[in-house]
Write a protein that holds these residues in place. Sequence first.
Motif, PDB file in Angstrom:
ATOM      1  N   GLU A 468       0.786  -1.424   0.228  1.00 22.31           N
ATOM      2  CA  GLU A 468       0.062  -0.262  -0.226  1.00 22.31           C
ATOM      3  C   GLU A 468       1.221   1.673   0.259  1.00 22.31           C
ATOM      4  O   GLU A 468       1.659   0.929   0.800  1.00 22.31           O
ATOM      5  N   GLN A 469       0.528   2.167  -0.640  1.00 28.89           N
ATOM      6  CA  GLN A 469       1.310   3.524  -0.735  1.00 28.89           C
ATOM      7  C   GLN A 469       0.589   4.308   0.061  1.00 28.89           C
ATOM      8  O   GLN A 469      -0.386   4.376   0.070  1.00 28.89           O
ATOM      9  N   THR A 470       1.901   4.989   0.377  1.00 27.49           N
ATOM     10  CA  THR A 470       0.849   6.452   1.553  1.00 27.49           C
ATOM     11  C   THR A 470       1.457   7.650   1.176  1.00 27.49           C
ATOM     12  O   THR A 470       2.505   7.349   0.269  1.00 27.49           O
ATOM     13  N   LEU A 471       0.063   8.167   0.898  1.00 33.41           N
ATOM     14  CA  LEU A 471       0.854   9.969   0.516  1.00 33.41           C
ATOM     15  C   LEU A 471       1.951  10.746   1.583  1.00 33.41           C
ATOM     16  O   LEU A 471       1.109  10.906   2.971  1.00 33.41           O
ATOM     17  N   ASN A 472       2.264  11.224   0.911  1.00 30.62           N
ATOM     18  CA  ASN A 472       3.340  11.629   1.664  1.00 30.62           C
ATOM     19  C   ASN A 472       3.142  13.273   1.437  1.00 30.62           C
ATOM     20  O   ASN A 472       2.058  13.526   1.328  1.00 30.62           O
ATOM     21  N   SER A 473       2.767  13.620   2.970  1.00 26.13           N
ATOM     22  CA  SER A 473       2.521  15.000   3.872  1.00 26.13           C
ATOM     23  C   SER A 473       3.093  16.104   3.718  1.00 26.13           C
ATOM     24  O   SER A 473       4.529  15.706   3.287  1.00 26.13           O
ATOM     25  N   VAL A 474       2.553  16.854   3.004  1.00 25.56           N
ATOM     26  CA  VAL A 474       3.513  18.618   3.125  1.00 25.56           C
ATOM     27  C   VAL A 474       3.176  18.686   4.450  1.00 25.56           C
ATOM     28  O   VAL A 474       2.062  18.990   5.085  1.00 25.56           O
ATOM     29  N   GLN A 475       4.079  19.401   4.421  1.00 25.19           N
ATOM     30  CA  GLN A 475       5.051  19.728   5.984  1.00 25.19           C
ATOM     31  C   GLN A 475       4.661  21.070   6.385  1.00 25.19           C
ATOM     32  O   GLN A 475       4.399  21.873   4.871  1.00 25.19           O
ATOM     33  N   GLY A 476       4.941  21.430   7.060  1.00 21.89           N
ATOM     34  CA  GLY A 476       4.752  22.976   7.685  1.00 21.89           C
ATOM     35  C   GLY A 476       3.601  23.618   7.130  1.00 21.89           C
ATOM     36  O   GLY A 476       2.354  23.526   7.460  1.00 21.89           O
ATOM     37  N   GLU A 477       4.204  25.362   7.546  1.00 20.88           N
ATOM     38  CA  GLU A 477       2.521  26.310   6.770  1.00 20.88           C
ATOM     39  C   GLU A 477       1.974  25.358   5.194  1.00 20.88           C
ATOM     40  O   GLU A 477       0.650  26.028   5.358  1.00 20.88           O
ATOM     41  N   ALA A 478       3.103  25.124   4.536  1.00 21.63           N
ATOM     42  CA  ALA A 478       2.011  25.107   3.655  1.00 21.63           C
ATOM     43  C   ALA A 478       1.141  23.266   3.232  1.00 21.63           C
ATOM     44  O   ALA A 478      -0.009  23.319   2.911  1.00 21.63           O
ATOM     45  N   GLY A 479       1.122  22.469   3.965  1.00 21.89           N
ATOM     46  CA  GLY A 479       0.799  21.557   5.171  1.00 21.89           C
ATOM     47  C   GLY A 479      -0.593  21.472   5.833  1.00 21.89           C
ATOM     48  O   GLY A 479      -1.589  21.551   5.057  1.00 21.89           O
ATOM     49  N   LYS A 480      -0.341  22.676   6.341  1.00 21.58           N
ATOM     50  CA  LYS A 480      -2.203  23.355   7.040  1.00 21.58           C
ATOM     51  C   LYS A 480      -2.586  23.768   5.541  1.00 21.58           C
ATOM     52  O   LYS A 480      -4.083  23.532   5.396  1.00 21.58           O
ATOM     53  N   ILE A 481      -2.032  24.808   4.654  1.00 16.36           N
ATOM     54  CA  ILE A 481      -3.018  25.147   3.489  1.00 16.36           C
ATOM     55  C   ILE A 481      -3.803  23.831   2.591  1.00 16.36           C
ATOM     56  O   ILE A 481      -4.678  23.937   2.053  1.00 16.36           O
ATOM     57  N   PHE A 482      -2.916  22.984   2.194  1.00 15.31           N
ATOM     58  CA  PHE A 482      -3.024  21.749   2.055  1.00 15.31           C
ATOM     59  C   PHE A 482      -4.592  21.176   2.746  1.00 15.31           C
ATOM     60  O   PHE A 482      -5.001  20.659   1.693  1.00 15.31           O
ATOM     61  N   GLN A 483      -4.181  20.550   3.667  1.00 10.87           N
ATOM     62  CA  GLN A 483      -5.675  20.389   4.571  1.00 10.87           C
ATOM     63  C   GLN A 483      -7.108  21.196   4.996  1.00 10.87           C
ATOM     64  O   GLN A 483      -7.950  20.654   4.397  1.00 10.87           O
TER      65      GLN A 483
END
Length: 656
Positions: A468-483
């Motif tokens: 199963e491939q897992t989604l590489n998370s986007v970190q930091g402030e950019a990660g909050k925007i992605f979420q």
Amino acid sequence: MKIDRLRKIYAVTSVLFLVALAISPLKDYFTEWRSIQKNFNDSVEKLPVKVKPVSVDLQQIWSRELNAIDRCTTCHLGISNIKLKMVSQPFRTHSKIYHDIEKFGCTICHDGQGLATRYEEVHLPTEFWDQPILPNRYIESSCGKCHIGEKLSSTPTLNKGRELLEKFNCASCHDIPGIKKSYTLSLNGIGSKVINRNWILSWLKNPKHYQDNALMPNFLLTEKEIISLTDFLMSFKSFGDGVNLEPLPDVYHKNKTNEDFIALGQTRFREARCISCHSVEGKGGKLAIDLSKVASKAKAEWIYNYIKNPKKFQSKIEMPQYGLTDNDVAAVTAYIESEFVDWDNSENESKEHTPLPNFFEEGLRIFNTYNCGGCHTLSSKGITDNRGPDLSVIGSKKLYQIDWGKAEIHHTIFNFLETKIREPRVFGENNRMPQFSLNEDEVTAITTYLLSLKQTKLPANFIRKVNEQTLNSVQGEAGKIFQKYSCFKCHSLNYVGGSIAPDLTIVGSQLNSQWMKEYFKVPYSVRPIVEERMPNLFISEKEVETLLNYFNTVLIADSLEIPMGLLQNKSVERGKSLFKEKYGCQGCHIVEGKGGYVGPTLDDAGDRLKPAYLFNWLINPQKFKPNTIEPRTGMSPQEAFDIASYLLTFKKSVKR
């Protein structure tokens, strides 16, 4: 006298024994398979093509690794002979065979009795034989025994079955290998969300009467159960700790019937591309609920708060949190309230109703009985996990283990599964499985996947298990925007995530920052034939700068270069000729307002694309997008440079 009698008995017995010995080879001579082989030899003599007759003899394949013997080729004599693809069975050429038949044999894919040579034993269900030959519609299930979790282009039915099991969240009640629990929706505050209890009553009777594409199945509840469960749910007024509904702003109350205010809401609704995920009257996206009657279901106050911040109520919801102003959200709410009404039941007044004294206990019992907690969360004591049976090896289930109930079907595992999926209550009135409104293709697809779940002892070298491939998370402030904006609902990283929008793995090396900045303000369709999907998220300038910085420093390719020494003199002219004449690119792409509609328009290529990426894409598109339909033409680096030079002259600011 006694001796004479014994001699007579012995003589008669000897004669009978000799007759039996004589008949035995004669019986073998007239076996069914011999007549089939003789018929084959007679038939091939009449064919317009030359086909070698076979010697009449028993044929078999011994698969050493599988420890299996298959005699199917005794009758199916044309399996590998392409000259026989137009003749009738059992002599017809097999459809495309993906594996070496001498290694794999037949029954690993088709099931059945490999040693049998009589038609009834091979092709018809046999009593006490748990794995009869598979009907063709389920043949792809055998691929899943070895290709675990692998999505093959040659197994569309198996793939569809996997998708449907995830779509209907079947893993919330069953353990199913390869199927994840896909969603859990909170019911906290439902008593404060709905206009009145009538909607819940109607929904529980049959969700599809309210919404054609409802994922929730019909649990076939009794009238008494529906009333008790409705009273139970209506008692939950709180949305959870610290979650409260903001009151509707004054601008809504003052303007909710104002035509200009409603028109503003309609404009924002369209700019947000809500229709890309939601449907209205059956038209639009299928990723979220139909909005046709939502104003007759939910209170305006809840709609306003949910649009403003959906994750406040459903923490794992994939709906983005738009950067709309309070005035805009109020206008959208007014538009929804004016348009998306159940006009057939517009009088939604709730009659006086007094719940029974034990309504909570009875409602909780029903909630647990049907394992509602599998798909929904509810902050209440006493909720239990009441899952259904483990389906990990359902394809190997023994027939004697099945309670056939009132089902008048032939006892085979595939008949059991397809009937259970189509009409679960036929196996007993106390069966808790709900009624799914599936068409026959969907029933076949789900049955196919479940049949692939077998307890097998295949050699390790036969198994191809995809981790199963897992989604590489986007970190930091950019990660909050992605979420916040649920970017991975549509986009992916390394092709893990959404599939309806471009992969973002090297977006910083693909697209120009200025173009992206303008695109975030006013998204438009790059592909003419694709409905505009990217919504206007009303994202702030600060958030755009954060994303662009992340794109240009993290989401970039290791090395995208244009080789030195390429001729630049008259490169644009050569590129135009190559693009339009030699490679015929305009057959799929639009330039100067003309061309095909298959690929993205290139009239803005100079604004949008970075030179090094465009150059390398032209040489090898599959390097960047493995499943792209753009061909790898084999153009030289000089040709790629010339075409890129030509395309980069196309900018929206340049008039031609």
